[in-house]
Design a protein around this motif. Structure first.
Motif, PDB file in Angstrom:
ATOM      1  N   ARG A 443      36.660  35.379  48.908  1.00  6.81           N
ATOM      2  CA  ARG A 443      37.290  36.685  48.669  1.00  6.81           C
ATOM      3  C   ARG A 443      38.641  36.513  47.979  1.00  6.81           C
ATOM      4  NH1 ARG A 443      35.221  41.194  50.554  1.00  6.81           N
ATOM      5  NH2 ARG A 443      33.375  41.057  51.889  1.00  6.81           N
ATOM      6  N   ARG A 444      39.421  35.558  48.458  1.00 12.12           N
ATOM      7  CA  ARG A 444      40.715  35.317  47.816  1.00 12.12           C
ATOM      8  C   ARG A 444      40.537  34.826  46.388  1.00 12.12           C
ATOM      9  NH1 ARG A 444      44.435  31.417  49.447  1.00 12.12           N
ATOM     10  NH2 ARG A 444      43.159  30.626  51.136  1.00 12.12           N
ATOM     11  N   ALA A 445      39.495  34.026  46.161  1.00  5.60           N
ATOM     12  CA  ALA A 445      39.241  33.515  44.820  1.00  5.60           C
ATOM     13  C   ALA A 445      38.889  34.642  43.852  1.00  5.60           C
ATOM     14  CB  ALA A 445      38.107  32.485  44.872  1.00  5.60           C
ATOM     15  N   VAL A 446      38.087  35.600  44.312  1.00  2.00           N
ATOM     16  CA  VAL A 446      37.725  36.743  43.478  1.00  2.00           C
ATOM     17  C   VAL A 446      38.967  37.565  43.149  1.00  2.00           C
ATOM     18  CG1 VAL A 446      36.367  38.858  43.334  1.00  2.00           C
ATOM     19  CG2 VAL A 446      35.389  36.823  44.411  1.00  2.00           C
ATOM     20  N   GLU A 447      39.783  37.830  44.146  1.00  2.00           N
ATOM     21  CA  GLU A 447      41.015  38.599  43.938  1.00  2.00           C
ATOM     22  C   GLU A 447      41.961  37.865  42.986  1.00  2.00           C
ATOM     23  OE1 GLU A 447      42.409  38.995  47.895  1.00  2.00           O
ATOM     24  OE2 GLU A 447      41.132  40.727  48.379  1.00  2.00           O
ATOM     25  N   ALA A 448      42.065  36.522  43.142  1.00  2.00           N
ATOM     26  CA  ALA A 448      42.969  35.746  42.290  1.00  2.00           C
ATOM     27  C   ALA A 448      42.529  35.794  40.825  1.00  2.00           C
ATOM     28  CB  ALA A 448      43.022  34.296  42.767  1.00  2.00           C
ATOM     29  N   ALA A 449      41.226  35.931  40.584  1.00  3.11           N
ATOM     30  CA  ALA A 449      40.722  36.028  39.210  1.00  3.11           C
ATOM     31  C   ALA A 449      40.901  37.428  38.642  1.00  3.11           C
ATOM     32  CB  ALA A 449      39.246  35.631  39.165  1.00  3.11           C
ATOM     33  N   GLY A 450      41.394  38.367  39.478  1.00  2.00           N
ATOM     34  CA  GLY A 450      41.635  39.728  38.999  1.00  2.00           C
ATOM     35  C   GLY A 450      40.398  40.600  38.987  1.00  2.00           C
ATOM     36  N   ASN A 451      39.378  40.242  39.787  1.00  2.00           N
ATOM     37  CA  ASN A 451      38.124  40.992  39.805  1.00  2.00           C
ATOM     38  C   ASN A 451      37.974  41.770  41.099  1.00  2.00           C
ATOM     39  OD1 ASN A 451      37.268  39.965  37.288  1.00  2.00           O
ATOM     40  ND2 ASN A 451      36.559  38.083  38.259  1.00  2.00           N
ATOM     41  N   PRO A 452      37.226  42.883  41.071  1.00  4.25           N
ATOM     42  CA  PRO A 452      36.954  43.616  42.314  1.00  4.25           C
ATOM     43  C   PRO A 452      36.075  42.809  43.247  1.00  4.25           C
ATOM     44  CG  PRO A 452      35.662  44.515  40.480  1.00  4.25           C
ATOM     45  CD  PRO A 452      36.609  43.529  39.890  1.00  4.25           C
ATOM     46  N   VAL A 453      36.378  42.874  44.526  1.00  4.57           N
ATOM     47  CA  VAL A 453      35.637  42.083  45.510  1.00  4.57           C
ATOM     48  C   VAL A 453      34.398  42.874  45.946  1.00  4.57           C
ATOM     49  CG1 VAL A 453      35.732  40.930  47.748  1.00  4.57           C
ATOM     50  CG2 VAL A 453      37.779  41.046  46.317  1.00  4.57           C
ATOM     51  N   PRO A 454      33.201  42.301  45.818  1.00  2.00           N
ATOM     52  CA  PRO A 454      31.988  43.009  46.267  1.00  2.00           C
ATOM     53  C   PRO A 454      31.969  43.162  47.777  1.00  2.00           C
ATOM     54  CG  PRO A 454      31.470  40.769  45.621  1.00  2.00           C
ATOM     55  CD  PRO A 454      32.900  40.977  45.250  1.00  2.00           C
TER      56      PRO A 454
END
Length: 457
Positions: A443-454
């Motif tokens: 989840r943190r990795a998705v947020e760090a990439a600037g993408n919405p978290v599924p």
């Protein structure tokens, strides 16, 4: 609610339905590229080309058993392996360059078309590999294999653009399922032709050449569908973005950029390790079956077909599990299953096809799902606008850097003289990959990439 507000809400809902319909159309087209190109991997690389090109090279060999491409003495029996290695080197040099070009211009589709049809034409050209034309065979293999790798970079880069975060696991799984379906279908047709070549009035060599060429025709014919349905997106050029540079420089630039996203790199490292194990099992299973278990070629081909068929069910089934439990947990479960499968393979009795078929069934059920969900999970970790560039690094770990596993397999056999010890040595790749993936906070990795978290990831 006022009349104006209600009209705006209805207009917004209508726009949403239109966007969803357009997205579904692209997704359906996207599936068909896997359907188009997977027959190359199954019928050409896995089954027919290796033995046939080796026989062509042996027909051209000198009395000592050597051929001399570019004046270099090469054992005829190793010519196919060297050709595959050369194709990997070519792909590694070009993939980062093509990925960066696609991201900077936004023109993925023309590049995908060029790669797809270059590969399809080269594969169809394998019909002319008769007599002692080993040089032509090596050249066509290098072109086709490198083209496939390039096309997969561009194909994978569409995934984040044609699916919402919550759709991605399902879409990726369906793509793999389409690919395994076509691989199984064409392999069945090829085997009918190959086994019954006498009744068709063909020599065995002619039947093989038709099987090889049919994969290229299939690839080119069905590539039309994604190329008609996928569309390019406008890109916003980053300040200071210059022209694409050489392959290695671009790869270095991509990896430097990925340092800004250390959690994405952590996932890529875990994937590189456990995928190395997956690719080694795929490439060495037939060696294990023929040399250690003393099984006939027909048994091995049926096992490959069984893997293809069950990989469809595995990809779709694990896609459903990901909806319930998240992609990361489902991949971790598949890695545990891979380790158990190898442990079971260690104890298989020789000259007993039914147990080898059971092993093939276990591989098929985890193969498609682990690959599909790894792709979809990585797509969440890619910053927007850099899909092709990052997927070039992903594809290189998939196709260009999977050499440690075969090395471990070979060294273990060399030291112990046992293929059973060699196959069990691969458990370390799945165990280490499991540990590294478990440590990635997705989840943190998705947020760090600037993408919405599924909802589940």
């Amino acid at each position: 609610m006022s009349e104006r507000t209600q009209d705006e809400a209805e207009a917004g809902a209508e726009d949403g339905r239109a966007a969803a319909a357009a997205r579904k159309r692209e997704q359906h087209g996207w599936y068909f590229y896997d359907f188009a190109c997977s027959v190359y991997s199954t019928s050409v690389l896995t089954v027919f080309l290796g033995p046939y090109l080796t026989s062509v090279a042996k027909a051209a060999a000198d009395p000592e058993g050597y051929v001399h491409p570019l004046g270099i003495p090469v054992r005829a029996g190793a010519y196919f392996a060297y050709s595959v290695s050369a194709s990997v080197i070519v792909a590694v040099l070009i993939m980062p360059l093509v990925g960066a070009m696609a991201d900077r211009t936004g023109r993925k589709k023309p590049l995908l078309a060029a790669a797809a049809y270059t590969g399809a034409v080269a594969t169809a050209g394998m019909f002319f590999l008769d007599g002692d034309r080993y040089l032509l065979g090596g050249l066509l293999l290098v072109v086709a294999n490198a083209s496939l790798s390039l096309s997969m970079v561009l194909y994978n880069a569409y995934l984040p653009q044609i699916s919402t975060p919550d759709e991605r696991d399902t879409v990726s799984s369906r793509g793999w399922a389409f690919g395994y379906t076509s691989g199984a279908l064409v392999l069945v047709l090829n085997l009918v032709l190959f086994q019954g070549h006498d009744s068709f009035g063909l020599s065995e060599g002619a039947a093989v050449r038709i099987c090889l060429a049919s994969a290229g025709v299939w690839w080119g014919a069905f590539a039309v569908i994604p190329l008609r349905r996928l569309r390019d997106r406008a890109v916003v050029r980053e300040p200071g973005a210059g022209p694409a540079v050489s392959g290695w420089k671009q790869l270095v630039a991509t990896l430097k950029d990925m340092r800004r996203y250390p959690l994405t790199l952590s996932f890529l490292l875990a994937y590189l390790i456990y995928n190395d194990g997956v690719q080694t099992v795929i490439s060495q299973a037939s060696v294990y079956g023929s040399q250690e278990l003393e099984l006939e070629q027909s048994t091995l081909i049926v096992a490959v077909l069984l893997v293809q068929v069950l990989a469809v069910a595995g990809a779709l089934g694990m896609g459903r599990l990901a909806l319930a439990y998240g992609a990361k947990r489902t991949i971790l479960g598949s890695l545990a299953a891979w380790a158990l499968t190898l442990a079971a393979g260690y104890f298989l009795p020789a000259r007993t096809p039914v147990w080898f078929f059971a092993l093939a069934a276990m591989i098929g059920l985890v193969l498609g799902g682990s690959q599909a969900l790894s792709r979809s999970l990585f797509s969440h970790l890619v910053p927007a606008g850099k899909e092709a560039e990052y997927f070039s690094a992903y594809e290189m770990s998939d196709r260009g850097l999977s050499w440690v596993g075969p090395l471990v397999f070979g060294l273990t056999y060399q030291l112990t003289g046992s293929y059973r010890d060699a196959i069990i040595s691969l458990v370390v790749f799945f165990a280490l990959g499991f540990v590294l993936l478990a440590r990635v906070p997705v989840r943190r990795a998705v947020e760090a990439a600037g993408n919405p978290v599924p909802l589940r990831v």
